[in-house]
Write a protein that holds these residues in place. Structure first.
Motif, mmCIF file in Angstrom:
data_model
loop_
_atom_site.group_PDB
_atom_site.id
_atom_site.type_symbol
_atom_site.label_atom_id
_atom_site.label_comp_id
_atom_site.label_asym_id
_atom_site.label_seq_id
_atom_site.Cartn_x
_atom_site.Cartn_y
_atom_site.Cartn_z
ATOM 1 N N ILE A 62 7.566 -74.359 35.260
ATOM 2 C CA ILE A 62 7.845 -75.800 35.946
ATOM 3 C C ILE A 62 7.393 -77.139 34.625
ATOM 4 C CG2 ILE A 62 6.805 -77.717 37.375
ATOM 5 C CD1 ILE A 62 6.639 -75.180 39.595
ATOM 6 N N SER A 63 7.841 -77.796 34.421
ATOM 7 C CA SER A 63 7.956 -78.939 33.534
ATOM 8 C C SER A 63 8.019 -80.063 33.958
ATOM 9 C CB SER A 63 8.007 -78.470 31.863
ATOM 10 O OG SER A 63 10.155 -79.083 31.361
ATOM 11 N N VAL A 64 7.396 -81.139 33.617
ATOM 12 C CA VAL A 64 7.691 -81.898 33.898
ATOM 13 C C VAL A 64 7.372 -83.591 33.039
ATOM 14 C CG1 VAL A 64 7.190 -84.531 35.341
ATOM 15 C CG2 VAL A 64 6.867 -82.072 36.422
ATOM 16 N N LEU A 65 8.301 -83.830 32.912
ATOM 17 C CA LEU A 65 8.267 -84.720 31.246
ATOM 18 C C LEU A 65 7.394 -84.132 29.980
ATOM 19 C CD1 LEU A 65 6.684 -87.834 32.582
ATOM 20 C CD2 LEU A 65 9.137 -87.585 31.922
ATOM 21 N N GLY A 66 8.418 -83.066 29.709
ATOM 22 C CA GLY A 66 8.088 -81.832 28.678
ATOM 23 C C GLY A 66 6.595 -81.512 29.076
ATOM 24 N N LYS A 67 6.152 -81.553 30.067
ATOM 25 C CA LYS A 67 4.944 -80.778 29.937
ATOM 26 C C LYS A 67 4.900 -79.999 30.914
ATOM 27 C CE LYS A 67 2.125 -84.790 28.081
ATOM 28 N NZ LYS A 67 0.765 -85.795 28.019
ATOM 29 N N PRO A 68 4.212 -78.368 30.458
ATOM 30 C CA PRO A 68 4.053 -77.531 31.561
ATOM 31 C C PRO A 68 3.154 -77.577 32.717
ATOM 32 C CG PRO A 68 3.980 -76.341 29.685
ATOM 33 C CD PRO A 68 3.929 -77.923 29.235
ATOM 34 N N ARG A 69 3.389 -77.827 33.692
ATOM 35 C CA ARG A 69 2.990 -78.272 34.977
ATOM 36 C C ARG A 69 1.960 -76.408 35.453
ATOM 37 N NH1 ARG A 69 -0.145 -79.677 38.304
ATOM 38 N NH2 ARG A 69 0.473 -80.590 40.728
ATOM 39 N N GLY A 70 0.724 -76.657 35.532
ATOM 40 C CA GLY A 70 -0.129 -75.483 35.708
ATOM 41 C C GLY A 70 -0.266 -75.290 37.181
ATOM 42 N N HIS A 71 -0.098 -74.171 37.475
ATOM 43 C CA HIS A 71 -0.841 -74.441 39.352
ATOM 44 C C HIS A 71 -2.100 -75.305 39.630
ATOM 45 C CE1 HIS A 71 1.143 -69.980 38.093
ATOM 46 N NE2 HIS A 71 1.043 -70.245 39.691
ATOM 47 N N GLY A 72 -1.239 -76.081 41.329
ATOM 48 C CA GLY A 72 -2.712 -76.655 42.084
ATOM 49 C C GLY A 72 -3.084 -77.637 41.051
ATOM 50 N N THR A 73 -3.650 -78.896 42.052
ATOM 51 C CA THR A 73 -4.258 -80.388 41.585
ATOM 52 C C THR A 73 -4.208 -80.482 40.100
ATOM 53 O OG1 THR A 73 -6.211 -80.637 42.275
ATOM 54 C CG2 THR A 73 -4.275 -80.761 43.825
#
Length: 263
Positions: A62-73
């Motif tokens: 998962i990435s948003v605006l080119g940054k990978p999304r980690g788990h959790g908040t």
């Protein structure tokens, strides 16, 4: 497509031992409004929760605006991407004033000019200052959803996740909220990922749609397919037929302008 605002690849999501989303992947362009469509239980809201950090048991990318999304908040992520939930009655704290609800994100992130920002954002969603020190129970459903949208915008995110944002509202105010969201997208250059089961809402709000069935994406189509019925997958064709094949059947489709009186 330019570098996507949202990118999902090989996304699997589980609740315990039950896998509810399988091999989901799509890209959403900056400024695009993209819909996840399907029947209840198809997994579409679960995808939004994974992006938002509310469904931690997932694999894939998962990435948003080119940054990978980690788990959790993730506090930094919340300045980039915010979510508007389905039920405005449940998403606002009943014992906090609207001023407190809107100020909290700014306080958490150490952002100043809170009073000015609250007034500015209330105006942006069509509410004047008389609503500022009221409690949620003193507002109508449409007014509460406007506050929820304002809260999501307080940190000036560029990506908004919309989970059935009008389905809990009376039909008479649904079009007003959809018009508000459409205007905010245009004025603030927002990217939307919207979950809905309502195909007329897709035709009014979105550029493309991904159709989900039993946790998988069966088809990605432009909204023009709602007008000519040019869907490839049998499930999508059945869903389209069940909607009556009329993308303007919903009041939102006929709404020409936002109401002057806040819902």
């Amino acid at each position: 497509m330019r570098n996507p605002a949202i990118s999902l690849k090989d996304l699997d999501i589980s609740y315990g031992d039950t896998k509810v989303v399988r091999d989901v992947g799509f890209d959403v362009a900056p400024g695009e409004s993209f819909a996840l469509v399907g029947e209840s239980g198809s997994g579409k809201s679960t995808v939004l929760k994974a992006i938002a950090g509310l469904a931690p048991d997932w694999t894939g990318e998962i990435s948003v605006l080119g940054k990978p999304r980690g788990h959790g908040t993730d506090r930094a992520f919340s300045k980039t991407c915010q979510m508007v939930f389905q039920d405005p009655y449940a998403s606002l704290h009943p014992r906090k004033t609207i001023d407190t609800v809107l100020s909290e994100p700014l306080a958490i992130h150490g952002i100043g000019r809170r009073s000015e920002k609250v007034v500015e954002m209330l105006g942006a969603v069509g509410l004047d200052q008389r609503f500022r020190f009221r409690f949620p129970h003193q507002l109508s459903g449409g007014q509460r959803q406007r506050v929820a949208i304002a809260r999501a915008l307080m940190l000036e995110p560029k990506v908004m996740l919309l989970d059935e944002p009008t389905s809990a509202l009376d039909v008479s105010v649904q079009a007003e909220i959809l018009n508000l969201l459409k205007r905010l997208r245009r004025e603030q250059g927002l990217t939307y990922l919207m979950v809905t089961h309502n195909l007329p809402v897709v035709s009014f709000m979105c550029d493309r749609m991904a159709v989900m069935n039993k946790g998988r994406i069966v088809e990605i189509a432009p909204k023009t397919a709602l007008y000519d019925g040019s869907f490839a997958d049998p499930y999508t064709r059945d869903l389209y037929a069940a909607s009556g094949g009329n993308p303007d059947a919903d009041p939102a489709g006929a709404a020409a302008s936002e109401s002057k009186d806040p819902a």
